[in-house]
Write a protein that holds these residues in place. Structure first.
Motif, PDB file in Angstrom:
ATOM      1  N   MET A   1       0.861  -1.182   0.000  1.00  0.00           N
ATOM      2  CA  MET A   1       0.000   0.000   0.000  1.00  0.00           C
ATOM      3  C   MET A   1       0.895   1.229   0.000  1.00  0.00           C
ATOM      4  N   ILE A   2       0.533   2.206  -0.805  1.00  0.00           N
ATOM      5  CA  ILE A   2       1.209   3.506  -0.788  1.00  0.00           C
ATOM      6  C   ILE A   2       0.154   4.527  -0.404  1.00  0.00           C
ATOM      7  N   PHE A   3       0.394   5.259   0.668  1.00  0.00           N
ATOM      8  CA  PHE A   3      -0.541   6.310   1.058  1.00  0.00           C
ATOM      9  C   PHE A   3       0.078   7.666   0.728  1.00  0.00           C
ATOM     10  N   MET A   4      -0.648   8.438  -0.117  1.00  0.00           N
ATOM     11  CA  MET A   4      -0.144   9.746  -0.529  1.00  0.00           C
ATOM     12  C   MET A   4      -0.995  10.861   0.040  1.00  0.00           C
ATOM     13  N   ASP A   5      -0.352  11.980   0.306  1.00  0.00           N
ATOM     14  CA  ASP A   5      -1.073  13.180   0.692  1.00  0.00           C
ATOM     15  C   ASP A   5      -0.237  14.386   0.294  1.00  0.00           C
ATOM     16  N   GLU A   6      -0.891  15.376  -0.288  1.00  0.00           N
ATOM     17  CA  GLU A   6      -0.239  16.640  -0.655  1.00  0.00           C
ATOM     18  C   GLU A   6       1.036  16.437  -1.469  1.00  0.00           C
ATOM     19  N   GLY A   7       0.963  15.508  -2.431  1.00  0.00           N
ATOM     20  CA  GLY A   7       2.066  15.338  -3.368  1.00  0.00           C
ATOM     21  C   GLY A   7       3.255  14.556  -2.844  1.00  0.00           C
ATOM     22  N   LEU A   8       3.067  13.901  -1.706  1.00  0.00           N
ATOM     23  CA  LEU A   8       4.164  13.125  -1.111  1.00  0.00           C
ATOM     24  C   LEU A   8       3.676  11.726  -0.745  1.00  0.00           C
ATOM     25  N   ILE A   9       4.608  10.773  -0.720  1.00  0.00           N
ATOM     26  CA  ILE A   9       4.291   9.463  -0.156  1.00  0.00           C
ATOM     27  C   ILE A   9       4.469   9.567   1.357  1.00  0.00           C
ATOM     28  N   VAL A  10       3.375   9.389   2.073  1.00  0.00           N
ATOM     29  CA  VAL A  10       3.393   9.550   3.530  1.00  0.00           C
ATOM     30  C   VAL A  10       3.770   8.245   4.209  1.00  0.00           C
ATOM     31  N   GLU A  11       3.254   7.146   3.639  1.00  0.00           N
ATOM     32  CA  GLU A  11       3.494   5.851   4.277  1.00  0.00           C
ATOM     33  C   GLU A  11       3.440   4.755   3.229  1.00  0.00           C
ATOM     34  N   THR A  12       4.289   3.755   3.400  1.00  0.00           N
ATOM     35  CA  THR A  12       4.232   2.580   2.542  1.00  0.00           C
ATOM     36  C   THR A  12       4.346   1.342   3.439  1.00  0.00           C
ATOM     37  N   ALA A  13       3.457   0.375   3.226  1.00  0.00           N
ATOM     38  CA  ALA A  13       3.394  -0.775   4.130  1.00  0.00           C
ATOM     39  C   ALA A  13       2.653  -1.920   3.444  1.00  0.00           C
ATOM     40  N   THR A  14       2.740  -3.096   4.033  1.00  0.00           N
ATOM     41  CA  THR A  14       1.892  -4.188   3.545  1.00  0.00           C
ATOM     42  C   THR A  14       0.446  -3.836   3.903  1.00  0.00           C
ATOM     43  N   PRO A  15      -0.538  -4.394   3.174  1.00  0.00           N
ATOM     44  CA  PRO A  15      -1.928  -4.103   3.525  1.00  0.00           C
ATOM     45  C   PRO A  15      -2.226  -4.434   4.983  1.00  0.00           C
ATOM     46  N   HIS A  16      -1.701  -5.566   5.458  1.00  0.00           N
ATOM     47  CA  HIS A  16      -1.978  -5.953   6.843  1.00  0.00           C
ATOM     48  C   HIS A  16      -1.486  -4.894   7.822  1.00  0.00           C
ATOM     49  N   ASP A  17      -0.241  -4.478   7.645  1.00  0.00           N
ATOM     50  CA  ASP A  17       0.318  -3.474   8.556  1.00  0.00           C
ATOM     51  C   ASP A  17      -0.385  -2.134   8.413  1.00  0.00           C
ATOM     52  N   PHE A  18      -0.696  -1.786   7.172  1.00  0.00           N
ATOM     53  CA  PHE A  18      -1.301  -0.475   6.943  1.00  0.00           C
ATOM     54  C   PHE A  18      -2.681  -0.390   7.591  1.00  0.00           C
TER      55      PHE A  18
ATOM     56  N   ARG B   1      -1.320  10.989   9.818  1.00  0.00           N
ATOM     57  CA  ARG B   1      -2.127  11.332   8.639  1.00  0.00           C
ATOM     58  C   ARG B   1      -2.805  10.074   8.069  1.00  0.00           C
ATOM     59  N   SER B   2      -2.093   8.953   8.070  1.00  0.00           N
ATOM     60  CA  SER B   2      -2.680   7.689   7.590  1.00  0.00           C
ATOM     61  C   SER B   2      -3.824   7.265   8.504  1.00  0.00           C
ATOM     62  N   ARG B   3      -3.611   7.393   9.787  1.00  0.00           N
ATOM     63  CA  ARG B   3      -4.658   6.995  10.753  1.00  0.00           C
ATOM     64  C   ARG B   3      -5.916   7.830  10.561  1.00  0.00           C
ATOM     65  N   ALA B   4      -5.739   9.130  10.362  1.00  0.00           N
ATOM     66  CA  ALA B   4      -6.887  10.026  10.176  1.00  0.00           C
ATOM     67  C   ALA B   4      -7.652   9.644   8.904  1.00  0.00           C
ATOM     68  N   PHE B   5      -6.894   9.347   7.853  1.00  0.00           N
ATOM     69  CA  PHE B   5      -7.527   8.977   6.586  1.00  0.00           C
ATOM     70  C   PHE B   5      -8.311   7.670   6.740  1.00  0.00           C
ATOM     71  N   LEU B   6      -7.684   6.677   7.357  1.00  0.00           N
ATOM     72  CA  LEU B   6      -8.339   5.376   7.521  1.00  0.00           C
ATOM     73  C   LEU B   6      -9.582   5.477   8.388  1.00  0.00           C
ATOM     74  N   SER B   7      -9.521   6.294   9.413  1.00  0.00           N
ATOM     75  CA  SER B   7     -10.694   6.402  10.291  1.00  0.00           C
ATOM     76  C   SER B   7     -11.874   6.986   9.513  1.00  0.00           C
ATOM     77  N   LYS B   8     -11.601   7.867   8.570  1.00  0.00           N
ATOM     78  CA  LYS B   8     -12.669   8.423   7.736  1.00  0.00           C
ATOM     79  C   LYS B   8     -13.195   7.374   6.754  1.00  0.00           C
ATOM     80  N   VAL B   9     -12.267   6.679   6.097  1.00  0.00           N
ATOM     81  CA  VAL B   9     -12.668   5.762   5.028  1.00  0.00           C
ATOM     82  C   VAL B   9     -13.311   4.505   5.587  1.00  0.00           C
ATOM     83  N   LEU B  10     -12.756   4.021   6.679  1.00  0.00           N
ATOM     84  CA  LEU B  10     -13.246   2.754   7.242  1.00  0.00           C
ATOM     85  C   LEU B  10     -14.186   2.966   8.418  1.00  0.00           C
TER      86      LEU B  10
END
Length: 246
Positions: free
Chosen positions: A209-226, A234-243
């Motif tokens: 998984m590649i998580f991008m925000d504002e033109g940058l790669i913020v986090e990269t991880a396996t799906p399980h870890d992500f 920033r990844s946590r905030a995004f996931l809480s909204k989406v999921l």
């Protein structure tokens, strides 16, 4: 170690004053399925479109299968090896499904009619709509049109498939039929870079998984870890909204 099939090095892209990509670097290995997620305007579709130079970038370097995207000749060579599936299906409405699949094979791959039609029919079977070969795009559902678009890209025997939010224009009940085709492709070892909001697909099919925000790669991880343990706020905030998790 084999060279990555896609090497993206320090890519910058501006639209006027807007910095769409701010020094993005990413390697994709052959056979890998990489899913890029992030909020609207994070640069994910722009990055994807840079990989076959549909989008010009301001600086940096991209190499696909050993070919740098630096001359017209090289760009055309890379485009022959990279299949692209967009949100909109971009099928020729005046051509039948079969002819949509045959056209580029004959023009670009220089196959004869019988060979091109044979390949087309095999791929329509693969995406689950062999009975639609004589239909026109306007007679198909959105999900069927997108499956034709995937088959058309596969007819060129690409080394890499790029998907830019391929299900975002579809009704919910059609999304699964397209994702099933993509999941099968992934399991067969196709190199795929997918921009998508479909978290279930990401969990099932992605190697990374590649998580991008504002033109940058913020986090990269396996799906399980992500999904279970995102490292960045920033990844946590995004996931809480989406999921919808808290």
């Amino acid at each position: 170690m084999a060279e990555p099939i896609i090497k993206i090095e320090n890519i910058h892209k501006n639209f006027g004053r807007v910095q769409a990509l701010r020094g993005v670097s990413l390697n994709v290995e052959a056979g890998e399925v990489v899913v890029i997620i992030g909020p609207s305007g994070s640069g994910k579709s722009t990055l994807l479109r840079c990989i076959n130079r549909l989008e010009e970038y301001n600086s940096g370097k991209i190499t696909v299968d050993g070919i740098p995207l630096d001359t017209t000749q090289n760009i055309n060579a890379v485009r022959r090896e990279v299949g692209m599936v967009f949100q909109s299906f971009n099928l020729f409405s005046h051509l039948s499904v079969l002819d949509n699949l045959v056209l580029a094979q004959r023009q670009v791959r220089k196959r004869n009619k019988a060979e091109a039609e044979d390949t087309a029919r095999q791929l329509l079977k693969k995406v689950g709509i062999p009975e639609k070969e004589n239909a026109y795009p306007g007679q198909l559902s959105g999900g069927q049109q997108q499956r034709v678009a995937i088959a058309r890209a596969l007819a060129m025997n690409p080394k890499v498939m790029l998907f830019d939010e391929p299900t975002s224009a579809l009704d919910p009940e059609m999304i699964k039929e397209v994702l099933d085709v993509m999941t099968n492709l992934a399991s067969e070892g196709m190199t795929m870079v997918v921009v998508s909001h479909e978290m279930g697909f990401a969990r099932a099919a992605a190697n990374r998984m590649i998580f991008m925000d504002e033109g940058l790669i913020v986090e990269t991880a396996t799906p399980h870890d992500f999904f279970t343990n995102p490292q960045q706020e920033r990844s946590r905030a995004f996931l809480s909204k989406v999921l919808h998790i808290h």
